[in-house]
Design a protein around this motif. Structure first.
Motif, PDB file in Angstrom:
ATOM      1  N   LEU A   1       0.842  -1.182   0.000  1.00 52.62           N
ATOM      2  CA  LEU A   1       0.000   0.000   0.000  1.00 52.62           C
ATOM      3  C   LEU A   1       0.884   1.241   0.000  1.00 52.62           C
ATOM      4  N   LEU A   2       0.937   1.902  -1.154  1.00 54.63           N
ATOM      5  CA  LEU A   2       1.741   3.105  -1.330  1.00 54.63           C
ATOM      6  C   LEU A   2       0.908   4.163  -2.050  1.00 54.63           C
ATOM      7  N   HIS A   3       1.334   5.405  -1.982  1.00 57.73           N
ATOM      8  CA  HIS A   3       0.680   6.460  -2.756  1.00 57.73           C
ATOM      9  C   HIS A   3       0.991   6.265  -4.235  1.00 57.73           C
ATOM     10  N   ARG A   4       0.108   6.721  -5.081  1.00 58.78           N
ATOM     11  CA  ARG A   4       0.269   6.536  -6.520  1.00 58.78           C
ATOM     12  C   ARG A   4       1.576   7.135  -7.035  1.00 58.78           C
ATOM     13  N   GLY A   5       1.938   8.322  -6.545  1.00 59.35           N
ATOM     14  CA  GLY A   5       3.192   8.953  -6.966  1.00 59.35           C
ATOM     15  C   GLY A   5       4.407   8.134  -6.586  1.00 59.35           C
ATOM     16  N   GLU A   6       4.361   7.526  -5.399  1.00 64.21           N
ATOM     17  CA  GLU A   6       5.472   6.678  -4.970  1.00 64.21           C
ATOM     18  C   GLU A   6       5.586   5.437  -5.855  1.00 64.21           C
ATOM     19  N   ILE A   7       4.442   4.854  -6.196  1.00 62.94           N
ATOM     20  CA  ILE A   7       4.449   3.666  -7.060  1.00 62.94           C
ATOM     21  C   ILE A   7       5.004   4.014  -8.439  1.00 62.94           C
ATOM     22  N   LEU A   8       4.597   5.151  -8.992  1.00 60.77           N
ATOM     23  CA  LEU A   8       5.105   5.565 -10.299  1.00 60.77           C
ATOM     24  C   LEU A   8       6.606   5.809 -10.251  1.00 60.77           C
ATOM     25  N   ARG A   9       7.078   6.482  -9.209  1.00 59.30           N
ATOM     26  CA  ARG A   9       8.505   6.770  -9.067  1.00 59.30           C
ATOM     27  C   ARG A   9       9.300   5.466  -8.924  1.00 59.30           C
ATOM     28  N   LEU A  10       8.792   4.545  -8.109  1.00 52.88           N
ATOM     29  CA  LEU A  10       9.473   3.260  -7.948  1.00 52.88           C
ATOM     30  C   LEU A  10       9.508   2.485  -9.261  1.00 52.88           C
ATOM     31  N   GLY A  11       8.385   2.487  -9.981  1.00 52.88           N
ATOM     32  CA  GLY A  11       8.318   1.767 -11.247  1.00 52.88           C
ATOM     33  C   GLY A  11       9.277   2.319 -12.279  1.00 52.88           C
ATOM     34  N   GLN A  12       9.360   3.651 -12.380  1.00 54.02           N
ATOM     35  CA  GLN A  12      10.250   4.266 -13.359  1.00 54.02           C
ATOM     36  C   GLN A  12      11.714   4.027 -13.013  1.00 54.02           C
ATOM     37  N   ARG A  13      12.060   4.198 -11.739  1.00 51.59           N
ATOM     38  CA  ARG A  13      13.460   4.073 -11.350  1.00 51.59           C
ATOM     39  C   ARG A  13      13.920   2.617 -11.299  1.00 51.59           C
ATOM     40  N   SER A  14      13.007   1.689 -11.009  1.00 47.23           N
ATOM     41  CA  SER A  14      13.417   0.280 -10.981  1.00 47.23           C
ATOM     42  C   SER A  14      13.574  -0.286 -12.390  1.00 47.23           C
ATOM     43  N   ALA A  15      13.040   0.414 -13.386  1.00 50.26           N
ATOM     44  CA  ALA A  15      13.204  -0.027 -14.772  1.00 50.26           C
ATOM     45  C   ALA A  15      14.622   0.245 -15.271  1.00 50.26           C
ATOM     46  N   ASP A  16      15.359   1.158 -14.596  1.00 46.50           N
ATOM     47  CA  ASP A  16      16.746   1.433 -14.964  1.00 46.50           C
ATOM     48  C   ASP A  16      17.604   0.197 -14.724  1.00 46.50           C
ATOM     49  N   LYS A  17      18.667   0.091 -15.503  1.00 48.81           N
ATOM     50  CA  LYS A  17      19.562  -1.064 -15.360  1.00 48.81           C
ATOM     51  C   LYS A  17      20.269  -1.017 -14.002  1.00 48.81           C
ATOM     52  N   GLY A  18      20.252  -2.136 -13.322  1.00 47.85           N
ATOM     53  CA  GLY A  18      20.945  -2.243 -12.044  1.00 47.85           C
ATOM     54  C   GLY A  18      20.121  -1.828 -10.845  1.00 47.85           C
ATOM     55  N   GLN A  19      18.937  -1.271 -11.045  1.00 47.69           N
ATOM     56  CA  GLN A  19      18.086  -0.825  -9.940  1.00 47.69           C
ATOM     57  C   GLN A  19      17.096  -1.923  -9.582  1.00 47.69           C
ATOM     58  N   THR A  20      16.827  -2.072  -8.302  1.00 42.37           N
ATOM     59  CA  THR A  20      15.841  -3.035  -7.837  1.00 42.37           C
ATOM     60  C   THR A  20      15.172  -2.486  -6.580  1.00 42.37           C
ATOM     61  N   ILE A  21      14.058  -3.091  -6.225  1.00 40.26           N
ATOM     62  CA  ILE A  21      13.341  -2.701  -5.011  1.00 40.26           C
ATOM     63  C   ILE A  21      13.409  -3.893  -4.057  1.00 40.26           C
ATOM     64  N   ILE A  22      13.942  -3.657  -2.863  1.00 37.75           N
ATOM     65  CA  ILE A  22      14.095  -4.735  -1.885  1.00 37.75           C
ATOM     66  C   ILE A  22      13.492  -4.333  -0.552  1.00 37.75           C
ATOM     67  N   PRO A  23      12.958  -5.285   0.201  1.00 40.41           N
ATOM     68  CA  PRO A  23      12.476  -4.969   1.546  1.00 40.41           C
ATOM     69  C   PRO A  23      13.636  -4.978   2.538  1.00 40.41           C
ATOM     70  N   LEU A  24      13.640  -4.005   3.435  1.00 41.93           N
ATOM     71  CA  LEU A  24      14.680  -3.922   4.452  1.00 41.93           C
ATOM     72  C   LEU A  24      14.203  -4.444   5.798  1.00 41.93           C
ATOM     73  N   ALA A  25      12.940  -4.149   6.133  1.00 45.60           N
ATOM     74  CA  ALA A  25      12.428  -4.555   7.451  1.00 45.60           C
ATOM     75  C   ALA A  25      10.920  -4.748   7.374  1.00 45.60           C
ATOM     76  N   LEU A  26      10.432  -5.638   8.215  1.00 47.88           N
ATOM     77  CA  LEU A  26       9.006  -5.897   8.362  1.00 47.88           C
ATOM     78  C   LEU A  26       8.693  -5.659   9.833  1.00 47.88           C
ATOM     79  N   TYR A  27       7.733  -4.784  10.120  1.00 45.54           N
ATOM     80  CA  TYR A  27       7.494  -4.391  11.504  1.00 45.54           C
ATOM     81  C   TYR A  27       6.047  -3.962  11.711  1.00 45.54           C
ATOM     82  N   PHE A  28       5.683  -3.805  12.974  1.00 46.33           N
ATOM     83  CA  PHE A  28       4.389  -3.250  13.347  1.00 46.33           C
ATOM     84  C   PHE A  28       4.614  -1.833  13.845  1.00 46.33           C
ATOM     85  N   LEU A  29       3.847  -0.893  13.319  1.00 44.82           N
ATOM     86  CA  LEU A  29       3.906   0.498  13.752  1.00 44.82           C
ATOM     87  C   LEU A  29       2.537   0.857  14.292  1.00 44.82           C
TER      88      LEU A  29
END
Length: 156
Positions: free
Chosen positions: A86-114
């Motif tokens: 669950l992310l804002h639309r702008g964040e999803i678009l930014r992640l999608g565009q930047r992860s399409a670049d060569k060498g870029q990926t999206i990884i999880p760092l931590a899973l937690y309860f806030l």
């Protein structure tokens, strides 16, 4: 019973900071079923070998292992199922565009309860080469030795 407040970390991807250069960090909600939440509250999850994808304007978390809930019945979840983020639309678009670049990926760092809600910290990252990893280890080791020498000098 009072709701727990603050950040309660369930799982961390410690190897991520060694294998990747973190460029941008996001906090996302995660869509879970009831037995997944109970398994997470029991402190059981594994983020190694997991990643995120952006497809059709939605962000997905793949490869996260949340084991089946021990007291669950036939309603238990699949341990490595695809989970929606669950992310804002702008964040999803930014992640999608930047992860399409060569060498870029999206990884999880931590899973937690806030404040009682399950969250995942994801990062836009670039993979390190072997010499980058060795150089980072060498720098860390040099800093430790310098601090140790200064401490020893001060104690005399």
């Amino acid at each position: 019973m009072a709701k727990p407040t603050g950040r309660v970390v369930v799982a961390q991807n410690r190897k991520a900071r060694h294998d990747y250069t973190i460029e941008d960090v996001f906090e996302a909600g995660i869509v879970l079923t009831g037995t997944e939440v109970k398994a997470l509250r029991a402190g059981r999850a594994n983020l190694t070998d997991s990643w995120c994808e952006v497809a059709d304007g939605e962000a997905w978390l793949l490869g996260v292992h949340i084991p089946e809930y021990a007291q669950g019945t036939w309603t238990n979840h699949a341990p490595r199922r695809k989970r929606k983020l669950l992310l804002h639309r702008g964040e999803i678009l930014r992640l999608g565009q930047r992860s399409a670049d060569k060498g870029q990926t999206i990884i999880p760092l931590a899973l937690y309860f806030l404040d009682g809600r399950a969250k995942v910290e994801i990062a836009l990252a670039r993979g390190k080469r072997e010499w980058d990893k060795r150089q980072a280890l060498r720098e860390r080791q040099d800093n430790l030795e310098a601090q140790r020498a200064m401490r020893d000098r001060r104690d005399r």
